[in-house]
Write a protein that holds these residues in place. Structure first.
Motif, mmCIF file in Angstrom:
data_model
loop_
_atom_site.group_PDB
_atom_site.id
_atom_site.type_symbol
_atom_site.label_atom_id
_atom_site.label_comp_id
_atom_site.label_asym_id
_atom_site.label_seq_id
_atom_site.Cartn_x
_atom_site.Cartn_y
_atom_site.Cartn_z
ATOM 1 N N PRO A 120 -13.991 -18.038 -9.529
ATOM 2 C CA PRO A 120 -12.670 -17.635 -9.039
ATOM 3 C C PRO A 120 -11.605 -18.657 -9.421
ATOM 4 O O PRO A 120 -11.810 -19.860 -9.301
ATOM 5 C CB PRO A 120 -12.862 -17.578 -7.522
ATOM 6 N N GLY A 121 -10.476 -18.193 -9.912
ATOM 7 C CA GLY A 121 -9.416 -19.122 -10.281
ATOM 8 C C GLY A 121 -9.709 -19.794 -11.608
ATOM 9 O O GLY A 121 -10.106 -19.151 -12.584
ATOM 10 N N TYR A 122 -9.549 -21.132 -11.628
ATOM 11 C CA TYR A 122 -9.690 -21.870 -12.883
ATOM 12 C C TYR A 122 -10.363 -23.211 -12.640
ATOM 13 O O TYR A 122 -10.125 -23.885 -11.639
ATOM 14 C CB TYR A 122 -8.308 -22.128 -13.499
ATOM 15 N N THR A 123 -11.208 -23.612 -13.594
ATOM 16 C CA THR A 123 -11.742 -24.968 -13.648
ATOM 17 C C THR A 123 -11.819 -25.399 -15.105
ATOM 18 O O THR A 123 -12.085 -24.578 -15.995
ATOM 19 C CB THR A 123 -13.131 -25.078 -13.000
ATOM 20 N N LEU B 289 -8.204 -23.029 -7.021
ATOM 21 C CA LEU B 289 -8.906 -22.000 -6.251
ATOM 22 C C LEU B 289 -7.878 -21.072 -5.605
ATOM 23 O O LEU B 289 -7.107 -21.498 -4.747
ATOM 24 C CB LEU B 289 -9.781 -22.654 -5.188
ATOM 25 N N PRO B 290 -7.866 -19.807 -5.981
ATOM 26 C CA PRO B 290 -6.881 -18.885 -5.434
ATOM 27 C C PRO B 290 -7.243 -18.450 -4.011
ATOM 28 O O PRO B 290 -8.367 -18.703 -3.549
ATOM 29 C CB PRO B 290 -6.959 -17.704 -6.398
ATOM 30 N N PRO B 291 -6.335 -17.788 -3.302
ATOM 31 C CA PRO B 291 -6.683 -17.225 -1.991
ATOM 32 C C PRO B 291 -7.911 -16.327 -2.104
ATOM 33 O O PRO B 291 -8.031 -15.525 -3.035
ATOM 34 C CB PRO B 291 -5.428 -16.424 -1.614
ATOM 35 N N ASP C 198 -0.925 -19.281 -1.840
ATOM 36 C CA ASP C 198 -0.964 -20.426 -2.742
ATOM 37 C C ASP C 198 -2.378 -20.883 -3.064
ATOM 38 O O ASP C 198 -3.310 -20.722 -2.266
ATOM 39 C CB ASP C 198 -0.182 -21.589 -2.140
ATOM 40 N N GLU C 199 -2.513 -21.502 -4.240
ATOM 41 C CA GLU C 199 -3.799 -22.021 -4.696
ATOM 42 C C GLU C 199 -4.108 -23.376 -4.054
ATOM 43 O O GLU C 199 -3.216 -24.155 -3.761
ATOM 44 C CB GLU C 199 -3.795 -22.187 -6.223
ATOM 45 N N ARG C 200 -5.390 -23.605 -3.874
ATOM 46 C CA ARG C 200 -5.905 -24.908 -3.467
ATOM 47 C C ARG C 200 -6.253 -25.658 -4.752
ATOM 48 O O ARG C 200 -7.087 -25.199 -5.529
ATOM 49 C CB ARG C 200 -7.151 -24.708 -2.596
ATOM 50 N N ILE C 201 -5.618 -26.803 -4.997
ATOM 51 C CA ILE C 201 -5.803 -27.510 -6.257
ATOM 52 C C ILE C 201 -6.428 -28.866 -5.988
ATOM 53 O O ILE C 201 -5.987 -29.605 -5.104
ATOM 54 C CB ILE C 201 -4.465 -27.698 -7.003
#
Length: 206
Positions: free
Chosen positions: A52-55, A107-109, A194-197
């Motif tokens: 999920p999201g980006y890494t 990490l997105p919602p 908002d994303e958790r970064i």
């Protein structure tokens, strides 16, 4: 007279990243988004693996060389890891703990990162770039849990050192360090928009 003491401690290091540096959090956040936008290989890996999201974990292995702000982060982390190693009373002999890898997590919602360890490393950790309201805490698992087959559960408000799971809610600019064998996870990001970064990393002994 009876005595009770704690044995086999699991240590957790919690500090401000800028205790040993001067990292602009806004610049770091902007850098993370810019890198994620340009990293097509990372985007493709995340899509293929269902992340999920980006890494940048599987695509960019040289962030401190590519981007000066990550070089500054490495310099600060080197000092934090040295302080933690001293607390752990490691006998490093004539060898050192050095950065093995460092990567961005966005990490997105609704996104999660399931329970895992970091094999082949000594110290692992994360520094936090964006923690919106509702963002997930870091969940740490008692490493003895698999051996507790017949143990009753603990009372709800038991001491932190006796809990099976401990949740640590860091703030932006914090750095957490733990020994790499400690199982941990990121529960669901409950932020509305908002994303958790975060930026995670491993140190090896060489």
């Amino acid at each position: 007279m009876s005595q009770i003491k704690s044995l086999f401690a699991t240590r957790l290091y919690h500090a401000s990243l800028n205790e040993f540096g001067s990292i602009d959090p806004d610049e770091l956040e902007a850098s993370c988004f810019s890198i994620a936008e340009d990293d097509e290989a990372g985007q493709e890996w995340c899509e293929t693996e269902g992340y999920p999201g980006y890494t940048s974990y599987a695509s960019l292995t040289d962030l401190p060389w590519r981007f000066p702000i990550f070089g500054d982060i490495q310099k600060a982390l080197d000092k934090h890891v040295a302080a933690f190693a001293k607390d752990l009373e490691f006998d490093l002999a004539d060898r050192a703990l050095v950065l093995e890898d460092i990567w961005i997590n966005i990490l997105p919602p609704g996104g999660t990162h399931s329970s895992h360890i970091h094999p082949h490393s000594v110290i692992s950790g994360t520094t936090y770039v964006a923690m919106p309201e509702g963002a997930a805490a870091l969940k740490l698992e008692d490493p003895r849990l698999p051996m507790m087959m017949a143990a009753p559960t603990r009372i709800k408000d038991c001491r932190e050192e006796l809990r099976s799971f401990v949740y640590v809610k860091p703030e932006v600019g914090d750095v957490l360090l733990w020994e790499s064998w400690l199982r941990h996870e990121v529960p669901m990001n409950m932020a509305e928009e908002d994303e958790r970064i975060s930026v995670s990393f491993n140190y090896k002994w060489e």
